[in-house]
Scaffold this active site. Structure first.
Site, PDB file in Angstrom:
ATOM      1  N   GLY A   3      -3.383 -20.085 -11.774  1.00 37.79           N
ATOM      2  CA  GLY A   3      -2.055 -20.225 -12.355  1.00 37.79           C
ATOM      3  C   GLY A   3      -1.223 -18.969 -12.439  1.00 37.79           C
TER       4      GLY A   3
ATOM      5  N   PRO B  56      -7.752 -18.379  -8.777  1.00 39.78           N
ATOM      6  CA  PRO B  56      -6.401 -18.005  -8.358  1.00 39.78           C
ATOM      7  C   PRO B  56      -6.089 -18.534  -6.968  1.00 39.78           C
ATOM      8  CG  PRO B  56      -7.877 -16.166  -7.989  1.00 39.78           C
ATOM      9  CD  PRO B  56      -8.704 -17.263  -8.622  1.00 39.78           C
ATOM     10  N   GLY B  57      -4.908 -19.067  -6.780  1.00 36.61           N
ATOM     11  CA  GLY B  57      -4.484 -19.529  -5.464  1.00 36.61           C
ATOM     12  C   GLY B  57      -3.263 -18.742  -5.033  1.00 36.61           C
TER      13      GLY B  57
ATOM     14  N   ARG C  38       8.750 -26.807  -0.689  1.00 35.11           N
ATOM     15  CA  ARG C  38       8.927 -26.350  -2.067  1.00 35.11           C
ATOM     16  C   ARG C  38      10.386 -26.405  -2.555  1.00 35.11           C
ATOM     17  NH1 ARG C  38       7.770 -22.167  -4.129  1.00 35.11           N
ATOM     18  NH2 ARG C  38       6.680 -23.027  -5.902  1.00 35.11           N
TER      19      ARG C  38
ATOM     20  N   TYR D 167      10.535 -28.845  -5.663  1.00 30.50           N
ATOM     21  CA  TYR D 167      10.556 -28.161  -6.976  1.00 30.50           C
ATOM     22  C   TYR D 167      11.824 -27.340  -7.188  1.00 30.50           C
ATOM     23  CZ  TYR D 167       5.534 -28.590  -5.810  1.00 30.50           C
ATOM     24  OH  TYR D 167       4.306 -29.017  -5.401  1.00 30.50           O
TER      25      TYR D 167
ATOM     26  N   CYS E  90      16.663 -35.626   8.473  1.00 26.32           N
ATOM     27  CA  CYS E  90      17.782 -36.500   8.129  1.00 26.32           C
ATOM     28  C   CYS E  90      17.847 -36.882   6.668  1.00 26.32           C
ATOM     29  CB  CYS E  90      17.717 -37.734   8.998  1.00 26.32           C
ATOM     30  SG  CYS E  90      17.778 -37.269  10.722  1.00 26.32           S
ATOM     31  N   GLU E  91      17.894 -35.903   5.789  1.00 27.71           N
ATOM     32  CA  GLU E  91      18.241 -36.190   4.400  1.00 27.71           C
ATOM     33  C   GLU E  91      18.743 -34.918   3.730  1.00 27.71           C
ATOM     34  OE1 GLU E  91      14.945 -36.928   1.596  1.00 27.71           O
ATOM     35  OE2 GLU E  91      13.847 -37.502   3.388  1.00 27.71           O
TER      36      GLU E  91
END
Ligand code: LLP
Length: 443
Positions: free
Chosen positions: A243, A279-280, A317, A321, A349-350
């Protein structure tokens, strides 16, 4: 330390010009710096071992952030373990040389098969997230005639104060066992003989930039751990999750040494537990960029729109988010006095396929390369094939050399996993049938 700096050949990854990689591999392309990954790992691991001692510390890289085997191999060579969340991740970790004895397995939905494969491999520990899961692990282990090492992942009801979609430690989140249910769960555990309770686990969320949520959660974990010992459970481990955030834009820079101190104060000094970390993002996030080429500069009604060849399916992302990724031209750094506000969008296409709105950028034209920063974590791994776009290749750089660590597949390879159902016939038959149909209509 950023491994991405300008010289007279433009923006480079370590000593390799990104333009050269784009030329040889094509765009879009993810580029990772091995030295940056190693430096981030070393700093994290060293800070913890300095506070806790090497014997008490196990760092299990949360490979969901970036599970490319090249990245894993670099971390394996440093002694990292892995935090896995699926059988696929287990197989990748093992393939990259991470020993099973350093693998932890959290996740709310492990299947029987996944549990069996992990038991077979002899992983360090499952982090179980519910009573039904504990019963399942017990049943599978019993059938296999083994005991499963299991920590209980606790939901500490702490708000990590990060984006709501990546917060995991509030009571209403789907993760972990409610701390208040611990007595009931441990009571049931007395009957689950194939489970060896090793301790507790927690993970409150991702991209956490404040210390306070960690402090609250870890303090609670230490209390619960001592309670388990008082109850007579021979526990010896606490997994403190991952995190720890990174700087994308102007967040407070996460302080690894401060985090390690906090761990010592909250958990190491108050318990005898071995401590695991997952940890990532912190290890790989700032070690990667996504290099993309400008297709068009379009004059929008409100402002110019830069259309690039990367899209939301390659880096989701911003769409998912509202994440902010820094964006820099590859040819040369922009000067303050020439910046123009632009929207930066992909071809999908959005409207969600928008990377940035009103972003100040230097003049750019079709063909120019730009790099999205902080794309090493949750970039390539979250890509999809939406709009039948091919997976983005991945490149790893070390010093002045680079290697393709994942090549771009061909359309034929992607199509080869699909087939027309038998009752529709083979495509040739379909064509023939269509032709007949057309003749009938016109005839
Ligand atoms: N441990 C567990 C149990 C986790 O669920 C996660 C991340 C980690 C460790 C690693 O967290 P990190 O150190 O990377 O923050 N896709 C989102 C992030 C999702 C994180 C999921 N779990 C994003 O792009 O921001």
């Amino acid at each position: 330390m950023t491994p991405f700096t300008y010289n007279d050949q433009g923006l480079c990854a370590e000593s390799v010009p990104l333009a050269e990689i784009a030329e040889q591999v094509g765009t879009p392309v993810y580029v990772y710096s091995q030295s940056a990954i190693e430096a981030a790992y070393d700093r994290f691991a060293n800070a913890l071992t300095a506070e806790l001692g090497a014997e008490r510390t196990l760092v299990c890289y949360a490979m969901k952030a970036n599970s490319n085997v090249g990245v894993l191999a670099a971390l394996a060579a440093r002694g990292a373990g892995a935090d896995i969340v699926s059988e696929g991740e287990l197989l990748r970790a093992l393939a990259a040389g991470i020993p099973a004895s350093r693998i932890v397995y959290p996740g709310v939905g492990k299947t029987r098969q996944e549990i069996a494969t992990a038991l077979q491999a002899g992983i360090h520990q499952f982090n179980a997230e519910s009573l039904p899961e504990l019963e399942q692990i017990d049943a599978v282990a019993r059938e296999m005639g083994v005991r499963a090492p299991v920590a209980l992942r606790i939901n500490p009801n702490v708000d990590a104060r990060t984006h709501h979609k990546i917060t995991t430690g509030r009571a209403e989140d789907k993760f972990g066992i409610d701390a208040d249910a611990l007595p009931e769960v441990t009571e049931r555990l007395r009957q689950l003989d194939a489970i060896q309770l090793t301790g507790l686990a927690v993970h409150i969320g991702s991209q956490v930039t404040e210390e306070e949520p960690f402090r609250q959660a870890y303090t609670r974990m230490a209390e619960l751990y001592r309670w388990l010992q008082d109850e007579g459970w021979p526990v010896s481990r606490i997994d403190l999750g991952g995190g720890l955030g990174i700087v994308y834009r102007n967040e407070p820079a996460p302080d690894v040494e401060g985090y390690a101190r906090l761990v010592r104060e909250t958990v190491a000094e108050t318990t005898d537990a071995q401590l695991t970390f997952e940890p990532g993002r912190h290890l790989v996030g700032n070690a990667g960029v996504l290099v993309t080429r400008t297709l068009y500069l379009k004059q929008g009604r409100v402002r110019p729109i830069l259309v690039v060849d990367a899209a939301m399916n390659d880096l989701i992302r911003p769409a998912l988010y509202e994440a902010w990724h820094d964006l820099k031209p590859v040819a040369r750094e922009g000067r303050e006095d020439e910046l123009v506000q632009m929207d930066v969008v992909g071809p999908v296409c959005e409207s969600a396929d928008t990377f940035a709105r009103a972003r100040p950028l230097p003049p750019l034209k079709a063909g120019d390369l730009v790099a999205f920063f902080s794309a090493g974590a949750y970039g390539a791994v979250m890509a999809s094939g939406y709009n039948s776009r091919l997976p983005v290749p991945e490149v790893m750089v070390q010093g002045d050399q680079f290697a393709i660590v994942r090549r771009r597949p061909t359309f034929q390879e992607v199509l080869s996993t699909e087939q027309v159902p038998g009752w529709l016939g083979r495509p040739a038959d379909v064509e023939a049938a269509d032709a007949t149909e057309d003749t009938r209509k016109t005839g």
